[in-house]
Write an enzyme that holds these catalytic residues in place. Structure first.
Site, PDB file in Angstrom:
ATOM      1  N   ARG A 217       0.855  -1.206  -0.069  1.00  0.00           N
ATOM      2  CA  ARG A 217      -0.046  -0.103  -0.090  1.00  0.00           C
ATOM      3  C   ARG A 217       1.021   1.250   0.004  1.00  0.00           C
ATOM      4  NH1 ARG A 217      -2.122   0.681   6.348  1.00  0.00           N
ATOM      5  NH2 ARG A 217      -0.200   1.727   7.088  1.00  0.00           N
ATOM      6  N   GLY A 218       0.306   2.335   0.088  1.00  0.00           N
ATOM      7  CA  GLY A 218       0.911   3.772   0.011  1.00  0.00           C
ATOM      8  C   GLY A 218       1.866   3.878  -1.019  1.00  0.00           C
ATOM      9  N   ASP A 238       5.867  -7.604   1.426  1.00  0.00           N
ATOM     10  CA  ASP A 238       5.214  -7.060   2.603  1.00  0.00           C
ATOM     11  C   ASP A 238       4.924  -8.112   3.619  1.00  0.00           C
ATOM     12  OD1 ASP A 238       3.500  -5.159   4.193  1.00  0.00           O
ATOM     13  OD2 ASP A 238       3.611  -3.879   2.398  1.00  0.00           O
ATOM     14  N   VAL A 262      10.498  -7.855   6.882  1.00  0.00           N
ATOM     15  CA  VAL A 262      11.888  -7.538   6.622  1.00  0.00           C
ATOM     16  C   VAL A 262      12.855  -7.565   7.652  1.00  0.00           C
ATOM     17  CG1 VAL A 262      11.439  -5.955   4.675  1.00  0.00           C
ATOM     18  CG2 VAL A 262      11.526  -5.001   6.861  1.00  0.00           C
ATOM     19  N   ASN A 288      11.768   0.323   1.182  1.00  0.00           N
ATOM     20  CA  ASN A 288      10.685   1.190   1.573  1.00  0.00           C
ATOM     21  C   ASN A 288       9.907   1.086   2.824  1.00  0.00           C
ATOM     22  OD1 ASN A 288       8.243   3.179   0.941  1.00  0.00           O
ATOM     23  ND2 ASN A 288       7.379   1.074   0.835  1.00  0.00           N
ATOM     24  N   LYS A 295       5.563   9.030  19.885  1.00  0.00           N
ATOM     25  CA  LYS A 295       5.396   9.474  21.467  1.00  0.00           C
ATOM     26  C   LYS A 295       6.624  10.441  21.721  1.00  0.00           C
ATOM     27  CE  LYS A 295       2.359   6.601  23.626  1.00  0.00           C
ATOM     28  NZ  LYS A 295       1.134   7.173  24.149  1.00  0.00           N
ATOM     29  N   ASN A 299       7.895   9.481  26.770  1.00  0.00           N
ATOM     30  CA  ASN A 299       7.041   8.430  26.920  1.00  0.00           C
ATOM     31  C   ASN A 299       7.274   7.216  26.304  1.00  0.00           C
ATOM     32  OD1 ASN A 299       5.283  10.012  28.547  1.00  0.00           O
ATOM     33  ND2 ASN A 299       4.376  11.057  26.909  1.00  0.00           N
ATOM     34  N   ASN A 347      11.899  15.797  14.522  1.00  0.00           N
ATOM     35  CA  ASN A 347      10.326  16.109  14.732  1.00  0.00           C
ATOM     36  C   ASN A 347      10.131  15.700  16.105  1.00  0.00           C
ATOM     37  OD1 ASN A 347       8.169  17.156  13.618  1.00  0.00           O
ATOM     38  ND2 ASN A 347       7.408  15.054  12.862  1.00  0.00           N
ATOM     39  N   TYR A 353      11.795   7.807  15.187  1.00  0.00           N
ATOM     40  CA  TYR A 353      11.758   7.512  13.930  1.00  0.00           C
ATOM     41  C   TYR A 353      12.732   8.366  12.960  1.00  0.00           C
ATOM     42  CZ  TYR A 353       9.258   8.289   9.347  1.00  0.00           C
ATOM     43  OH  TYR A 353       8.876   8.187   7.891  1.00  0.00           O
TER      44      TYR A 353
HETATM   45  P1  NAD Z   1       2.428   2.816   5.004  1.00  0.00           P
HETATM   46  O1  NAD Z   1       2.293   2.497   6.473  1.00  0.00           O
HETATM   47  O2  NAD Z   1       1.316   3.309   4.261  1.00  0.00           O
HETATM   48  O3  NAD Z   1       2.982   1.795   4.171  1.00  0.00           O
HETATM   49  C1  NAD Z   1       4.246   0.843   4.548  1.00  0.00           C
HETATM   50  C2  NAD Z   1       4.139  -0.389   4.217  1.00  0.00           C
HETATM   51  O4  NAD Z   1       5.276  -1.257   4.975  1.00  0.00           O
HETATM   52  C3  NAD Z   1       3.025  -1.157   4.641  1.00  0.00           C
HETATM   53  O5  NAD Z   1       2.301  -1.863   3.569  1.00  0.00           O
HETATM   54  C4  NAD Z   1       3.567  -2.248   5.827  1.00  0.00           C
HETATM   55  O6  NAD Z   1       2.679  -3.498   5.893  1.00  0.00           O
HETATM   56  C5  NAD Z   1       4.797  -2.327   5.322  1.00  0.00           C
HETATM   57  N1  NAD Z   1       5.780  -2.901   6.232  1.00  0.00           N
HETATM   58  C6  NAD Z   1       5.826  -2.532   7.546  1.00  0.00           C
HETATM   59  N2  NAD Z   1       6.468  -3.084   8.474  1.00  0.00           N
HETATM   60  C7  NAD Z   1       7.165  -4.264   7.581  1.00  0.00           C
HETATM   61  C8  NAD Z   1       7.857  -5.333   7.736  1.00  0.00           C
HETATM   62  N3  NAD Z   1       8.461  -5.354   9.021  1.00  0.00           N
HETATM   63  N4  NAD Z   1       8.082  -6.203   6.873  1.00  0.00           N
HETATM   64  C9  NAD Z   1       7.697  -6.125   5.398  1.00  0.00           C
HETATM   65  N5  NAD Z   1       6.835  -4.940   5.461  1.00  0.00           N
HETATM   66  C10 NAD Z   1       6.554  -3.981   6.327  1.00  0.00           C
HETATM   67  O7  NAD Z   1       3.464   3.990   5.035  1.00  0.00           O
HETATM   68  P2  NAD Z   1       4.016   5.002   3.663  1.00  0.00           P
HETATM   69  O8  NAD Z   1       3.247   6.353   4.073  1.00  0.00           O
HETATM   70  O9  NAD Z   1       3.448   4.408   2.644  1.00  0.00           O
HETATM   71  O10 NAD Z   1       5.343   5.087   3.942  1.00  0.00           O
HETATM   72  C11 NAD Z   1       6.260   4.245   3.085  1.00  0.00           C
HETATM   73  C12 NAD Z   1       7.654   4.782   3.386  1.00  0.00           C
HETATM   74  O11 NAD Z   1       7.905   6.181   3.450  1.00  0.00           O
HETATM   75  C13 NAD Z   1       8.289   4.425   5.011  1.00  0.00           C
HETATM   76  O12 NAD Z   1       9.581   4.147   5.132  1.00  0.00           O
HETATM   77  C14 NAD Z   1       8.035   5.975   5.757  1.00  0.00           C
HETATM   78  O13 NAD Z   1       8.955   6.259   6.787  1.00  0.00           O
HETATM   79  C15 NAD Z   1       8.590   6.748   4.469  1.00  0.00           C
HETATM   80  N6  NAD Z   1       7.866   8.210   4.538  1.00  0.00           N
HETATM   81  C16 NAD Z   1       6.462   8.460   4.549  1.00  0.00           C
HETATM   82  C17 NAD Z   1       6.064   9.644   4.430  1.00  0.00           C
HETATM   83  C18 NAD Z   1       4.524  10.096   4.356  1.00  0.00           C
HETATM   84  O14 NAD Z   1       4.275  11.450   4.443  1.00  0.00           O
HETATM   85  N7  NAD Z   1       3.789   9.141   4.235  1.00  0.00           N
HETATM   86  C19 NAD Z   1       7.082  10.921   4.846  1.00  0.00           C
HETATM   87  C20 NAD Z   1       8.358  10.282   4.769  1.00  0.00           C
HETATM   88  C21 NAD Z   1       8.921   9.144   4.656  1.00  0.00           C
END
Ligand code: NAD
Length: 449
Positions: A217-218, A238, A262, A288, A295, A299, A347, A353
């Site tokens: 996703r995402g 995933d 992963v 990715n 938190k 905390n 942040n 993070y």
């Molecule tokens: P999301 O939560 O929508 O998707 C993350 C995906 O990673 C999910 O499908 C989840 O199941 C998978 N995942 C999590 N842990 C896993 C594991 N142990 N093994 C395999 N898969 C795993 O997040 P997103 O917003 O699509 O973010 C994707 C990347 O972009 C991340 O690394 C996130 O930190 C980074 N990011 C996102 C944003 C944002 O604004 N959304 C900003 C900066 C960085």
């Protein structure tokens, strides 16, 4: 994916535009995004700079072949699709006048989502203090121009290593194109050496095998789609609970799905084995997968700390033992990591993070400096997304979300596809000399700018 937040839709309407103008509110415009078959830029590209350089000659040839219409003078009328200013020969502060002389009149004539691309040389490779200062000045100038631009236009800087004039074409093309919609005020470094030329510009990854983690996703799903569209066979990875969604993405792009966590010690070897047996090898890895457990540090317990560092950083180190080992990625392969602007600026409430995402940048530095990887032609780069419209950010409380969206030069959030396009750019052999970069895909967010 067409996505417009409510505010952007409002100010794009007739009434909304008037209200926003009267009140001096930000006026985001829908960004131009890549559609196959559309021209590289919308309108002529003004080319200028200091002197007739090899870089400019190479860019003229390459951009013309890519279908751009180049002009040396500002046309009497009409809007520009972009401006390319070559300052690679600028050696004294006085030479910077060429930047002003080209851009000052042109900025009023930029079309919607136009592009400014400044070309310079790596300051660290300068031979005099004056030259180094002059080349370093380009960064401040470009970032300021990006803040001045309106209507979805962006400004970015490309820095050349000696002998990288021809190899820089792919980077300048990317920055001029709609693929870089949310890349703003960035500095991209092109290393020396020869770039590859993919046989089919529409499918630059044809014949390549790519792995994308967190692809259900995402942003990850969109990365898989972009790499698939560019011709790669994609292994989508995933966790098992996301298996159904993962299969949908993999089927959609004719790739394969591999359910794997992963963080498991054997994950790298399993993914590599899958890529080898099912697709004959591995060329591109995109790390990715990522999680947040936000938190305040006061905390944050050990579990929240460990889990975020392990998924976002530890897993990459472990998997890369397999991917970057002797029988891992094929020579000329590409590794792309996903950092975050939180890893650059820090942040509140995201210490775990931000630590993990800053660590990712450290990994890029280490791998890019690795002589063995360089000899094998393996590139390692990262994207650092800003506010991207995903399920992750949809859960952010309204006021914080609205701030994240607006506090950037484009006054809107980016889309997952914007991150994906930058990753696809890094994954192409046309970028064989682009390594060690961390590019923010953040619309020039005020955070970490
Ligand atoms: P999301 O939560 O929508 O998707 C993350 C995906 O990673 C999910 O499908 C989840 O199941 C998978 N995942 C999590 N842990 C896993 C594991 N142990 N093994 C395999 N898969 C795993 O997040 P997103 O917003 O699509 O973010 C994707 C990347 O972009 C991340 O690394 C996130 O930190 C980074 N990011 C996102 C944003 C944002 O604004 N959304 C900003 C900066 C960085």
């Amino acid at each position: 994916m067409a996505h417009r937040d409510g505010y952007t839709a409002f100010v794009s309407s007739g009434v909304g535009k008037k209200v926003a103008t009267t009140l001096g509110l930000p006026q985001p415009v829908p960004l131009r995004r890549h559609v196959p078959g559309r021209p590289l830029v919308d309108g002529p590209v003004l080319v200028g700079g200091h002197g007739a350089t090899p870089a400019l000659a190479a860019l003229r040839d390459g951009l013309t072949s890519a279908g751009a219409t180049l002009v040396d003078e500002l046309p009497e009328q009409g809007r520009l699709g972009g401006v390319v200013v070559d300052l690679s020969a600028a050696a004294t502060p006085a030479d910077l006048e060429a930047l002003r002389a080209t851009l000052s009149p042109a900025l009023r004539r930029l079309g919607r989502c136009a592009r400014v691309v400044v070309v310079g040389r790596e300051p660290a490779r300068a031979s005099t203090p004056a030259q180094r200062a002059t080349q370093r000045a380009l960064e401040g100038a470009t970032r300021s121009v990006a803040k001045e631009l309106r209507s979805g236009a962006t400004a970015n800087l490309v820095l050349l290593a000696p002998g990288s004039e021809v190899a820089a074409l792919g980077t300048v093309e990317f920055l001029l194109s709609a693929r870089s919609a949310y890349v703003d005020a960035q500095v991209l470094h092109v290393g020396e050496g020869e770039a590859g030329t993919p046989a089919d510009p529409d499918e630059p990854l044809a014949g390549k095998v790519a792995v994308v983690t967190g692809a259900a996703r995402g942003i990850g799903a969109e990365i898989a789609r972009a790499l698939g569209r560019d011709g790669a066979t994609v292994v989508c990875v995933d966790v098992p609970p996301a298996g159904a969604a993962l299969a949908v993405v993999a089927n959609e792009i004719g790739g394969t799905a591999l359910q794997a966590d992963v963080t498991r010690p054997e994950a790298g070897a399993r993914v590599l084995e899958h890529a080898r047996t099912r697709h004959g090898g591995l060329d591109v890895v995109v790390h990715n997968a990522g999680i947040t457990r936000d938190k305040l540090l006061v905390n944050t317990d050990a579990d929240r700390w460990r889990s975020v560092l392990d998924v976002n950083l530890g897993s990459i180190l472990r998997m890369n033992e397999a991917f970057l080992g002797k029988d891992g990625l094929r020579d000329g392969g590409h590794v792309v990591l996903v950092s975050s602007i939180a890893g650059i600026a820090g942040n509140r409430g995201q210490t775990n993070y931000a630590a993990s995402k800053a660590g990712v940048i450290g990994l890029v530095d280490a791998y890019a400096a690795d002589r063995g990887l360089r000899r094998r032609g393996i590139t390692v780069n990262a994207v650092a997304p800003g506010f991207i419209e995903t399920e992750m950010t949809a859960r952010v409380p309204f006021a914080t979300r609205e701030l994240g969206r607006r506090l950037n030069s484009l006054a809107q959030g980016g889309l997952p596809v914007d991150v994906a396009e930058t990753i696809a750019y890094f994954a192409s052999d046309a970028q064989a000399t682009v390594t060690g970069n961390v590019v923010r895909v953040c619309g020039q967010s005020v955070l970490g700018a």
